[in-house]
Design a protein around this motif. Structure first.
Motif, mmCIF file in Angstrom:
data_model
loop_
_atom_site.group_PDB
_atom_site.id
_atom_site.type_symbol
_atom_site.label_atom_id
_atom_site.label_comp_id
_atom_site.label_asym_id
_atom_site.label_seq_id
_atom_site.Cartn_x
_atom_site.Cartn_y
_atom_site.Cartn_z
ATOM 1 N N LEU A 126 0.844 -1.186 0.000
ATOM 2 C CA LEU A 126 0.000 0.000 0.000
ATOM 3 C C LEU A 126 0.883 1.240 0.000
ATOM 4 N N GLU A 127 0.594 2.152 -0.907
ATOM 5 C CA GLU A 127 1.494 3.287 -1.095
ATOM 6 C C GLU A 127 1.335 4.365 -0.042
ATOM 7 N N THR A 128 0.124 4.600 0.421
ATOM 8 C CA THR A 128 -0.084 5.688 1.372
ATOM 9 C C THR A 128 -0.857 5.226 2.603
ATOM 10 N N LEU A 129 -0.560 5.886 3.706
ATOM 11 C CA LEU A 129 -1.305 5.703 4.948
ATOM 12 C C LEU A 129 -1.865 7.059 5.337
ATOM 13 N N ASN A 130 -3.044 7.059 5.923
ATOM 14 C CA ASN A 130 -3.684 8.313 6.303
ATOM 15 C C ASN A 130 -3.976 8.378 7.791
ATOM 16 N N PHE A 131 -3.799 9.554 8.327
ATOM 17 C CA PHE A 131 -4.162 9.853 9.709
ATOM 18 C C PHE A 131 -4.895 11.186 9.662
ATOM 19 N N GLU A 132 -6.218 11.111 9.858
ATOM 20 C CA GLU A 132 -7.047 12.304 9.689
ATOM 21 C C GLU A 132 -6.784 12.899 8.306
ATOM 22 N N ASP A 133 -6.380 14.161 8.209
ATOM 23 C CA ASP A 133 -6.128 14.735 6.884
ATOM 24 C C ASP A 133 -4.635 14.795 6.549
ATOM 25 N N GLU A 142 7.232 10.663 2.193
ATOM 26 C CA GLU A 142 6.809 12.060 2.156
ATOM 27 C C GLU A 142 5.467 12.212 2.882
ATOM 28 N N LEU A 143 5.431 13.157 3.810
ATOM 29 C CA LEU A 143 4.226 13.433 4.579
ATOM 30 C C LEU A 143 3.589 14.710 4.047
ATOM 31 N N THR A 144 2.297 14.649 3.742
ATOM 32 C CA THR A 144 1.623 15.831 3.213
ATOM 33 C C THR A 144 0.410 16.179 4.065
ATOM 34 N N HIS A 145 0.131 17.480 4.102
ATOM 35 C CA HIS A 145 -1.025 18.014 4.827
ATOM 36 C C HIS A 145 -1.475 19.251 4.066
ATOM 37 N N GLY A 146 -2.568 19.112 3.311
ATOM 38 C CA GLY A 146 -2.976 20.223 2.462
ATOM 39 C C GLY A 146 -1.934 20.471 1.394
ATOM 40 N N ILE A 147 -1.472 21.708 1.308
ATOM 41 C CA ILE A 147 -0.438 22.024 0.318
ATOM 42 C C ILE A 147 0.972 21.897 0.899
ATOM 43 N N ALA A 148 1.063 21.623 2.200
ATOM 44 C CA ALA A 148 2.370 21.491 2.849
ATOM 45 C C ALA A 148 2.848 20.042 2.789
ATOM 46 N N SER A 149 4.140 19.884 2.668
ATOM 47 C CA SER A 149 4.706 18.534 2.674
ATOM 48 C C SER A 149 6.099 18.574 3.275
ATOM 49 N N VAL A 150 6.551 17.430 3.782
ATOM 50 C CA VAL A 150 7.890 17.321 4.347
ATOM 51 C C VAL A 150 8.434 15.939 4.031
ATOM 52 N N LYS A 151 9.714 15.887 3.684
ATOM 53 C CA LYS A 151 10.347 14.615 3.339
ATOM 54 C C LYS A 151 11.031 14.045 4.579
ATOM 55 N N LEU A 152 10.744 12.793 4.879
ATOM 56 C CA LEU A 152 11.317 12.117 6.031
ATOM 57 C C LEU A 152 12.404 11.147 5.592
ATOM 58 N N SER A 153 13.306 10.825 6.506
ATOM 59 C CA SER A 153 14.287 9.777 6.223
ATOM 60 C C SER A 153 13.567 8.430 6.303
ATOM 61 N N PRO A 154 14.164 7.359 5.775
ATOM 62 C CA PRO A 154 13.518 6.047 5.870
ATOM 63 C C PRO A 154 13.173 5.651 7.304
ATOM 64 N N THR A 155 14.083 5.928 8.243
ATOM 65 C CA THR A 155 13.817 5.573 9.638
ATOM 66 C C THR A 155 12.681 6.414 10.209
ATOM 67 N N GLU A 156 12.690 7.709 9.928
ATOM 68 C CA GLU A 156 11.605 8.579 10.400
ATOM 69 C C GLU A 156 10.270 8.142 9.802
ATOM 70 N N GLY A 157 10.297 7.755 8.521
ATOM 71 C CA GLY A 157 9.080 7.298 7.872
ATOM 72 C C GLY A 157 8.544 6.026 8.512
ATOM 73 N N THR A 158 9.435 5.121 8.886
ATOM 74 C CA THR A 158 9.021 3.891 9.551
ATOM 75 C C THR A 158 8.392 4.179 10.907
ATOM 76 N N ASN A 166 -1.287 2.905 14.508
ATOM 77 C CA ASN A 166 -1.728 2.716 15.898
ATOM 78 C C ASN A 166 -2.101 4.041 16.552
ATOM 79 N N PRO A 167 -3.036 4.798 15.969
ATOM 80 C CA PRO A 167 -3.403 6.102 16.532
ATOM 81 C C PRO A 167 -3.997 5.958 17.926
ATOM 82 N N ASP A 168 -3.665 6.906 18.783
ATOM 83 C CA ASP A 168 -4.168 6.946 20.156
ATOM 84 C C ASP A 168 -3.707 5.762 21.005
#
Length: 227
Positions: A126-133, A142-158, A166-168
């Motif tokens: 699965l290419e994307t995971l979602n948490f709220e918006d 890559e994490l996106t929120h609206g028009i904003a995005s930030v690139k994470l390292s592989p470890t940060e992404g994991t 596992n929200p909450d």
């Protein structure tokens, strides 16, 4: 064939690394000009970089910083010094893992394989995971929120993937270390803490930092807006 760029000036160690990696069908390249390490890495476009700390010109921390200006390629540090604080500094600089000399070549190869498993996903995943918006692309971290995005390292992404799944729920440091570093046999919780801190800095760019909370004595939790 996966490619590994080795930044190490001890030719005995380099040859041992290359021999061990060749047995597992890795292609390798080494530094030709110690003034142009970052340029050579960019040209080779490796799947992973092995980075020593003490080098002929600038040290490994410097070159990691230069690499991170343009690339999120996984980087594994090789340190001849104490595991801390060099290891923690390496992770903070942008490395994904580290190994301390002297080391068994089997452990060296296993760490590289583990990092690559974290950073490379199969096309069937699965290419994307979602948490709220918020949306996390787990292929390119890559994490996106609206028009904003930030690139994470592989470890940060994991790490963020585990929180999205596992929200909450409070995830203990032990759970996170075991899941992120393939059992966590060679990683201490200090390295996790540095990665969490680095991740939070990036989450601030998309207004998610405050939602990743520390449960003192227990671990971390990604809280929903109305959880």
């Amino acid at each position: 064939m996966q490619r590994v760029f080795i930044v190490e000036d001890d030719q005995t160690i380099v040859q041992a690394m290359q021999t061990a990696l060749a047995k597992w069908q890795f292609q390798t390249q080494t530094v030709q000009d110690w003034q142009q390490v970052a340029t050579e890495i960019s040209a080779y476009d490796p799947d992973l970089v092995v980075m020593d700390i003490t080098l002929p010109t600038f040290d490994g921390f410097y070159w990691t910083g230069k690499i991170r200006e343009t690339s999120q390629v996984p980087i594994m540090f090789v340190s001849a010094g104490e595991m801390d604080p060099n290891a923690v500094r390496a992770i903070a600089t942008g490395a994904d893992d580290y190994i301390v000399k002297p080391f068994a070549l089997s452990v060296f190869v296993s760490k590289i394989q583990a990092i690559l498993r974290r950073s490379q996903r199969s096309a069937a995943t699965l290419e994307t995971l979602n948490f709220e918006d918020y949306s996390l692309n787990i292929l390119n971290n890559e994490l996106t929120h609206g028009i904003a995005s930030v690139k994470l390292s592989p470890t940060e992404g994991t790490i963020l993937k585990l929180f999205f799944l596992n929200p909450d729920q409070t995830l203990s440091k032990k759970q996170l270390v075991q899941k992120i570093w393939q059992g966590g046999l060679f990683i201490d919780e200090g390295v996790l803490s540095v990665n969490i801190s680095r991740l939070r800095e990036k989450l601030a760019k998309v207004d998610l930092r405050a939602r990743l909370v520390t449960e003192r004595g227990r671990g971390y939790r990604l809280v929903r807006a109305h959880g």
